[in-house]
Write a protein that holds these residues in place. Structure first.
Motif, mmCIF file in Angstrom:
data_model
loop_
_atom_site.group_PDB
_atom_site.id
_atom_site.type_symbol
_atom_site.label_atom_id
_atom_site.label_comp_id
_atom_site.label_asym_id
_atom_site.label_seq_id
_atom_site.Cartn_x
_atom_site.Cartn_y
_atom_site.Cartn_z
ATOM 1 N N VAL A 5 54.592 64.528 30.850
ATOM 2 C CA VAL A 5 53.436 63.758 29.966
ATOM 3 C C VAL A 5 52.815 62.576 30.881
ATOM 4 O O VAL A 5 51.811 62.646 30.895
ATOM 5 N N VAL A 6 53.901 61.965 31.763
ATOM 6 C CA VAL A 6 53.335 61.045 32.466
ATOM 7 C C VAL A 6 52.293 61.486 33.412
ATOM 8 O O VAL A 6 51.376 60.817 33.762
ATOM 9 N N PHE A 7 52.696 62.746 34.113
ATOM 10 C CA PHE A 7 51.765 63.012 35.174
ATOM 11 C C PHE A 7 50.547 63.568 34.505
ATOM 12 O O PHE A 7 49.423 63.343 35.027
ATOM 13 N N LEU A 8 50.534 64.225 33.205
ATOM 14 C CA LEU A 8 49.325 64.728 32.575
ATOM 15 C C LEU A 8 48.520 63.585 32.343
ATOM 16 O O LEU A 8 47.257 63.718 32.563
ATOM 17 N N VAL A 9 48.982 62.473 31.665
ATOM 18 C CA VAL A 9 48.257 61.355 31.393
ATOM 19 C C VAL A 9 47.649 60.548 32.649
ATOM 20 O O VAL A 9 46.613 60.222 32.532
ATOM 21 N N HIS A 10 48.542 60.648 33.568
ATOM 22 C CA HIS A 10 48.085 59.970 34.824
ATOM 23 C C HIS A 10 46.964 60.805 35.564
ATOM 24 O O HIS A 10 46.141 60.080 36.367
ATOM 25 N N ASP A 11 46.707 61.720 35.352
ATOM 26 C CA ASP A 11 46.044 62.843 36.174
ATOM 27 C C ASP A 11 44.321 62.410 35.236
ATOM 28 O O ASP A 11 43.412 62.790 35.780
ATOM 29 N N LEU A 12 44.532 61.791 33.990
ATOM 30 C CA LEU A 12 43.180 61.706 33.291
ATOM 31 C C LEU A 12 42.303 60.772 34.057
ATOM 32 O O LEU A 12 42.850 59.868 34.435
ATOM 33 N N GLY A 13 40.770 61.011 33.863
ATOM 34 C CA GLY A 13 40.140 60.108 34.582
ATOM 35 C C GLY A 13 39.969 58.692 33.518
ATOM 36 O O GLY A 13 39.866 57.608 34.261
ATOM 37 N N ARG A 14 40.300 58.677 32.310
ATOM 38 C CA ARG A 14 40.587 57.592 31.587
ATOM 39 C C ARG A 14 41.757 57.637 30.791
ATOM 40 O O ARG A 14 41.885 58.003 29.563
ATOM 41 N N PRO A 15 42.902 57.294 31.524
ATOM 42 C CA PRO A 15 44.285 57.452 31.003
ATOM 43 C C PRO A 15 44.590 56.890 29.493
ATOM 44 O O PRO A 15 45.357 57.481 28.789
ATOM 45 N N GLU A 16 43.882 55.728 29.378
ATOM 46 C CA GLU A 16 43.954 55.009 28.186
ATOM 47 C C GLU A 16 43.339 55.811 26.815
ATOM 48 O O GLU A 16 43.625 55.377 25.768
ATOM 49 N N ARG A 17 42.749 56.764 27.296
ATOM 50 C CA ARG A 17 42.116 57.558 26.124
ATOM 51 C C ARG A 17 42.885 58.839 25.879
ATOM 52 O O ARG A 17 42.298 59.903 25.443
ATOM 53 N N PHE A 18 44.238 58.980 26.468
ATOM 54 C CA PHE A 18 44.953 60.119 26.234
ATOM 55 C C PHE A 18 45.134 60.614 24.865
ATOM 56 O O PHE A 18 45.242 61.769 24.764
ATOM 57 N N LEU A 19 44.751 59.734 23.813
ATOM 58 C CA LEU A 19 45.041 60.325 22.410
ATOM 59 C C LEU A 19 43.996 61.055 22.007
ATOM 60 O O LEU A 19 43.914 61.692 20.909
ATOM 61 N N HIS A 20 42.734 60.975 22.730
ATOM 62 C CA HIS A 20 41.635 61.742 22.406
ATOM 63 C C HIS A 20 42.056 63.189 22.383
ATOM 64 O O HIS A 20 41.234 63.878 21.879
ATOM 65 N N MET A 21 42.674 63.751 23.112
ATOM 66 C CA MET A 21 43.364 65.213 23.344
ATOM 67 C C MET A 21 43.722 65.442 21.921
ATOM 68 O O MET A 21 43.627 66.740 21.583
ATOM 69 N N LEU A 22 44.241 64.544 21.083
ATOM 70 C CA LEU A 22 44.513 65.108 19.554
ATOM 71 C C LEU A 22 43.524 64.823 18.434
ATOM 72 O O LEU A 22 43.686 64.702 17.539
ATOM 73 N N ARG A 23 42.377 64.711 19.142
ATOM 74 C CA ARG A 23 41.119 64.458 18.202
ATOM 75 C C ARG A 23 40.866 65.407 17.509
ATOM 76 O O ARG A 23 40.378 65.532 16.295
ATOM 77 N N VAL A 24 40.536 66.641 18.363
ATOM 78 C CA VAL A 24 40.321 67.979 17.605
ATOM 79 C C VAL A 24 41.196 69.051 17.898
ATOM 80 O O VAL A 24 42.129 68.869 18.933
ATOM 81 N N ILE A 25 41.322 70.242 17.353
ATOM 82 C CA ILE A 25 41.947 71.246 17.682
ATOM 83 C C ILE A 25 41.075 72.451 18.006
ATOM 84 O O ILE A 25 40.330 72.775 17.223
ATOM 85 N N LYS A 26 41.109 72.950 19.210
ATOM 86 C CA LYS A 26 40.062 73.834 19.681
ATOM 87 C C LYS A 26 40.890 75.283 20.323
ATOM 88 O O LYS A 26 41.342 75.141 21.500
ATOM 89 N N PRO A 27 41.046 76.210 19.546
ATOM 90 C CA PRO A 27 41.359 77.339 20.367
ATOM 91 C C PRO A 27 40.697 78.051 21.552
ATOM 92 O O PRO A 27 41.208 78.539 22.446
#
Lengths: 345, 356
Positions: A109-131
């Motif tokens: 999880v740490v590596f995945l968040v660190h890879d984001l261009g905007r790590p502080e917005r990692f919770l946006h990943m759970l904003r929607v669910i898209k198959p």
């Protein structure tokens, strides 16, 4: 769309630049091709815009993303091992598999968040669910998995709530398999030629590689007499990984090329050596302490190198327009001739 | 269809409404807009009349306040690409229009000396045709004569006729985001930052994007890109802000030759078909439409082109396919692989006896 191929007289060639001239010379020596035809043969002649890539290579950072894939695979398979070992009363194996799975889950999880261009917005990943988005589905796999596996490892360490521990372990195990294999979809569902072509194989490569890593690590950490399942899972995972990777490296014509060449080729050759040696050593010396530790380390290293190699191969195939243009040309030619996508030369 | 069905075609592979792949007549409707949404708009970029002035690039940069970058996308650097008049290099986070320059030659096998052909003596240019059939000297003469303005003035880029056995033409094309019917970037965006507008275009919401970068390799055209130092991704919005105010996009407004035409997509398609027919009639045999065909791999483009050569000459993929077409097969494979792990682990546990 393809008049240029069929219409004679459209023999336009790029006029400037050394690469174009070099290519023209080669073409002339080869006897020349009819005008407008785009060649897609041996030396893979093709047209491009000043040799520039057509697609953009992934912006994913290395080592973040390959490490994430490795840790996710190891965590997923060892969480399943932990749950099954718990149910069949193997306390040491259970404990170690939970540590591996919880630790790797949190780190991934740490590596995945660190890879984001905007790590502080990692919770946006759970904003929607898209198959249609493997990363969205992956986030919904990773979030409960890392919570369950991390919590299970933590209570294991602290020795609290034995009932809750078992429940958490089972929840983690449910998400463990998908976590280890969805990353194959993550890579394949891109326009990166060498990843997309192998879209049916990559989930198996990553899943099997995860089994080799998870089996290897838990085998190395656990007492010999309890680690039998780990040894079996490690050897089976290594065998499947080698077989699936062999398909990826050979079945896809020109887009299999990046898996053999350059940095990716070296990484994957090293990965194969480590995985094969680790599996062999597990069979021969897995029942001795030192043998299990060395074999487990080799299997984990092989799994890690496989992820780095596949990552690099994809990057190489994205950077070279050849791998985008040539297969698409072949596809067009095949469609025009109305037969399977092999090209008549 | 105003709601997203729970049985997604991405998992099941059953896609009767072409939500993953294939022609899609009402792209906004598929995205959940009500029936009274505006018509789908787009660009028709007719490269046969592009003069390479880059007014579109400048207008786009100004309107959208895009940062400066060089031909390799390095920010705040001025640099020449060294390959052509194209110093923009590619579409990217900071260049939403990109004018490609390609200089081409071809040899034509003319049996006769070429003087006397109609058009050769146009504008009284005094270029002499060498007497002998010596290829090298002819080529050299041609090469040097191309550089003077007189020779250029008698060269007609449209048909590529310059009257000798070596012809030169320039291809110029203003590339832009294609606003695909099936947009790979939109499909894979995990945050919902990328969305389909009521005009059928594809836009990034920069307050949502978390810079995961998944859209970048998922675009089969290499359009969308992460901005260095910012972390988020950026691409052409077809001037969404202007559209909502009833204005045309900045690039189309600035284009002096109507190479970039903006309008309702169906009208543009009809106009493009007519233009192609005209060019074919005039003998431009290499003209073709790119992205016009709604049966192609991305269900057709919202921004499509009239090209004078193969797409890859302009840096465009010849047969792009939205990556999500194969996603059902991938999920199936991942599911099978997950079951495999479970099966292997289960049989490993059951097949091992405790030595105690």
């Amino acid at each position: 769309m393809t008049e240029g191929i069929t219409t004679p007289g459209a023999g336009w060639r790029r006029a400037d630049g050394p690469p174009a001239q070099k290519r023209q010379k080669r073409r002339r020596r080869g006897g020349g091709r009819p005008g407008g035809e785009v060649a897609m043969v041996e030396e893979a002649e093709f047209t491009s815009y000043y040799g520039r890539p057509i697609i953009k290579p992934p912006v994913w950072k290395t080592p973040d993303v390959p490490l994430y894939l490795f840790l996710g695979g190891a965590a997923g398979s060892s969480s399943i091992m932990a749950a099954l070992a718990d149910l069949t009363d193997r306390p040491a194996l259970t404990r170690n598999a939970r540590y591996v799975s919880g630790g790797a889950a949190i780190a991934s999880v740490v590596f995945l968040v660190h890879d984001l261009g905007r790590p502080e917005r990692f919770l946006h990943m759970l904003r929607v669910i898209k198959p249609t988005s493997p990363l969205s589905i992956g986030s919904y796999i990773l979030a409960p998995f890392s919570a369950a596996a991390g919590a299970t490892a933590a209570v294991e360490l602290l020795g609290w709530f034995p009932r809750l521990k078992r429940f958490g372990g089972v929840v983690a195990a449910l998400f463990g398999g998908p976590l280890a294999t969805y990353t194959g979809v993550l890579f394949a569902n891109t326009a990166v030629p060498s990843w997309h072509a192998a879209h049916k194989e990559l989930p198996f490569v990553f899943g099997a590689s995860g089994m080799a890593a998870g089996g290897g690590l838990t085998m190395a950490l656990s007492p010999i007499d309890e680690a039998g399942p780990s040894r079996k899972m490690a050897v089976a995972g290594a065998a499947i990984e080698l077989a699936a990777m062999h398909r990826v490296e050979t079945e896809f014509g020109i887009v299999s090329e990046p898996y053999h060449e350059g940095r990716a080729g070296r990484l994957l050759r090293a990965a194969k050596s480590c995985t094969a040696a680790g599996a062999a050593l597990t069979v021969v010396a897995g029942r001795r302490r030192a043998g299990a530790v060395v074999a487990g380390a080799l299997l984990a290293a092989g799994s890690l190198l496989t992820r780095f190699g596949v990552f690099e191969a994809g990057m190489a195939s994205a950077r070279d327009p050849k791998y985008t243009v040539v297969p698409q040309r072949e596809r067009l030619a095949a469609r025009e001739n109305g037969h399977a996508p092999t090209i008549t030369r | 269809m105003t709601s997203i069905s729970s049985a997604s075609p991405a998992f099941t592979g059953r896609d009767p409404d072409n939500r993953l792949f294939g022609p899609l007549p009402d792209v906004q409707g598929e995205a959940g807009y009500d029936g009274d949404h505006p018509a789908r708009v787009g660009f028709f970029t007719d490269t046969s009349v592009c003069i390479g002035c880059k007014a579109c690039e400048v207008a786009c940069k100004e309107w959208n306040t895009l940062p400066m970058d060089d031909a390799h996308g390095v920010r705040d650097v001025i640099g020449l690409s060294g390959m052509s008049y194209d110093n923009t290099g590619q579409l990217g986070a900071n260049s939403w229009r990109h004018v490609a320059f390609i200089e081409q030659t071809r040899t034509v096998d003319l049996p006769m000396p070429t003087f006397g052909r109609p058009g050769d003596d146009r504008q009284d240019s005094g270029r002499s045709v060498p007497d002998g059939p010596n290829d090298d000297s002819l080529a050299t003469a041609q090469q040097s004569s191309v550089l003077n303005a007189e020779a250029l003035s008698e060269f007609d880029p449209q048909t590529g006729q310059s009257g000798t056995d070596k012809q030169i033409r320039w291809l110029m094309s203003s590339d832009v985001c294609k606003h695909c019917t099936h947009a790979g970037c939109l499909d894979v965006c995990p945050t919902g930052a990328l969305f389909r507008t009521e005009f059928g275009t594809v836009v990034v919401q920069d307050d949502i994007c978390n810079g995961c970068g998944y859209c970048v390799p998922s675009c089969p055209y290499g359009v969308i890109e992460q901005r260095k130092g910012d972390g988020r991704v950026f691409k052409c919005t077809m001037c969404y802000d202007r559209l909502t105010d009833g204005l045309q996009p900045a690039c189309a407004t600035a284009c002096p030759t109507q190479s970039i035409q903006f309008g309702n997509l169906d009208e543009l398609q009809a106009r493009a078909d007519a233009r192609l027919a005209t060019l074919k009639e005039q003998g431009v045999e290499t003209a073709r439409l790119y992205g016009r065909d709604e049966d192609d791999g991305v269900g057709g483009n919202g921004a499509f082109f009239l090209l004078l050569d193969e797409p890859e000459v302009y840096g465009l993929p010849p047969d792009p396919i939205v990556t999500t077409r194969d996603l059902p097969a991938m999920w199936k494979s991942a599911g099978a692989a997950a079951v495999m792990i479970l099966g292997v682990a289960l049989s490993a546990v059951l097949g091992s006896r405790r030595l105690r």
